[in-house]
Motif scaffolding. Structure first.
Motif, PDB file in Angstrom:
ATOM      1  N   LYS A  56       0.940  -1.060  -0.051  1.00 62.99           N
ATOM      2  CA  LYS A  56      -0.034   0.188   0.011  1.00 62.99           C
ATOM      3  C   LYS A  56       0.980   1.129  -0.102  1.00 62.99           C
ATOM      4  N   ASP A  77     -13.662   3.251  -3.457  1.00 57.93           N
ATOM      5  CA  ASP A  77     -13.482   2.366  -2.336  1.00 57.93           C
ATOM      6  C   ASP A  77     -14.886   1.985  -1.980  1.00 57.93           C
ATOM      7  N   GLU A  78     -14.893   0.683  -1.682  1.00 57.66           N
ATOM      8  CA  GLU A  78     -16.357  -0.056  -1.306  1.00 57.66           C
ATOM      9  C   GLU A  78     -16.987   0.563  -0.085  1.00 57.66           C
ATOM     10  N   GLN A  79     -16.266   1.467   0.690  1.00 57.59           N
ATOM     11  CA  GLN A  79     -16.767   1.784   2.013  1.00 57.59           C
ATOM     12  C   GLN A  79     -16.900   3.340   1.760  1.00 57.59           C
ATOM     13  N   GLY A 108      -7.617   1.906  -6.264  1.00 56.25           N
ATOM     14  CA  GLY A 108      -6.457   1.323  -5.530  1.00 56.25           C
ATOM     15  C   GLY A 108      -5.909   0.018  -5.850  1.00 56.25           C
ATOM     16  N   ASP A 111      -4.983  -4.292  -2.044  1.00 56.08           N
ATOM     17  CA  ASP A 111      -4.715  -4.280  -0.669  1.00 56.08           C
ATOM     18  C   ASP A 111      -5.453  -2.882   0.053  1.00 56.08           C
ATOM     19  N   GLY A 112      -6.001  -2.109  -0.962  1.00 59.59           N
ATOM     20  CA  GLY A 112      -6.835  -0.974  -0.660  1.00 59.59           C
ATOM     21  C   GLY A 112      -5.811   0.223  -1.038  1.00 59.59           C
ATOM     22  N   ARG A 118      -6.158   8.972   1.711  1.00 55.18           N
ATOM     23  CA  ARG A 118      -7.099   8.959   2.082  1.00 55.18           C
ATOM     24  C   ARG A 118      -7.530  10.106   2.920  1.00 55.18           C
ATOM     25  N   THR A 124     -14.770  10.121  -1.026  1.00 57.85           N
ATOM     26  CA  THR A 124     -14.445   8.802  -1.445  1.00 57.85           C
ATOM     27  C   THR A 124     -15.883   8.150  -1.927  1.00 57.85           C
ATOM     28  N   SER A 126     -18.169   4.932  -3.767  1.00 58.61           N
ATOM     29  CA  SER A 126     -18.268   3.588  -3.818  1.00 58.61           C
ATOM     30  C   SER A 126     -19.235   3.235  -4.845  1.00 58.61           C
ATOM     31  N   THR A 131     -17.423  -6.189  -3.528  1.00 56.97           N
ATOM     32  CA  THR A 131     -15.942  -6.016  -3.760  1.00 56.97           C
ATOM     33  C   THR A 131     -16.028  -6.242  -5.274  1.00 56.97           C
ATOM     34  N   HIS A 134     -11.043  -4.617 -10.384  1.00 57.06           N
ATOM     35  CA  HIS A 134     -10.449  -3.268 -10.546  1.00 57.06           C
ATOM     36  C   HIS A 134     -10.933  -2.944 -12.072  1.00 57.06           C
TER      37      HIS A 134
END
Length: 160
Positions: A56, A77-79, A108, A111-112, A118, A124, A126, A131, A134
């Motif tokens: 990362k 990012d998924e979150q 990313g 691994d994020g 951030r 950010t 989603s 998941t 990419h």
């Protein structure tokens, strides 16, 4: 305003690459009419470090070296926050109208995204809690950029 998509990893040849190229071309052509100077996709090499934290960090350094000084940073990012297409278009328009020189979208690695990136992000985003590979995230982002451009130009591509 310039758009830049930074994606960790390579898009392999095939149907996904063809679809990504199609949307990239559409955004490039239609974007000029709504004040988008250019859009570019830059692939960032995946780190080969042994541990996730090091991977990362190495990827974050490579990403940070490509981000223009005047850029608004958007992480995928998924979150993150799930924006509807109209809200996404409004966000781009607000940045464009506010004189933002560049907007950088970061996809990313496996691994994020490192915390250092951030902390710099304006938002950010989603595409839901699932998941996604990419390659598909890149396609979905390019499609949403195209949809945003068509919304901003008043084209009926997007229906409310």
């Amino acid at each position: 305003m310039r758009l830049l998509v930074l994606a960790v990893g390579r898009m392999k040849q095939g149907a996904e690459a063809d679809l990504a190229a199609r949307y990239l071309n559409r955004v490039s052509q239609a974007g000029r009419g709504v004040g988008l100077r250019s859009i570019e996709v830059v692939e960032i090499r995946e780190s080969r470090a042994q541990d996730a934290a090091r991977r990362k960090l190495e990827e974050a350094i490579a990403i940070a070296n490509v981000i223009p000084d005047d850029a608004a940073l958007v992480l995928l990012d998924e979150q993150g926050e799930a924006l509807g297409s109209a809200a996404f278009a409004e966000t781009l328009a607000r940045w464009r109208d506010g004189g933002q020189g560049s907007v950088v979208f970061v996809i990313g690695g496996a691994d994020g995204i490192a915390e250092t990136l951030r902390e710099r992000a304006k938002i950010t985003l989603s595409f839901g809690p699932a998941t996604w590979p990419h390659q598909l995230v890149r396609i979905m982002l390019l499609e949403q950029l195209y949809r945003a451009v068509t919304i901003l130009s008043g084209h009926p591509y997007h229906r409310d």
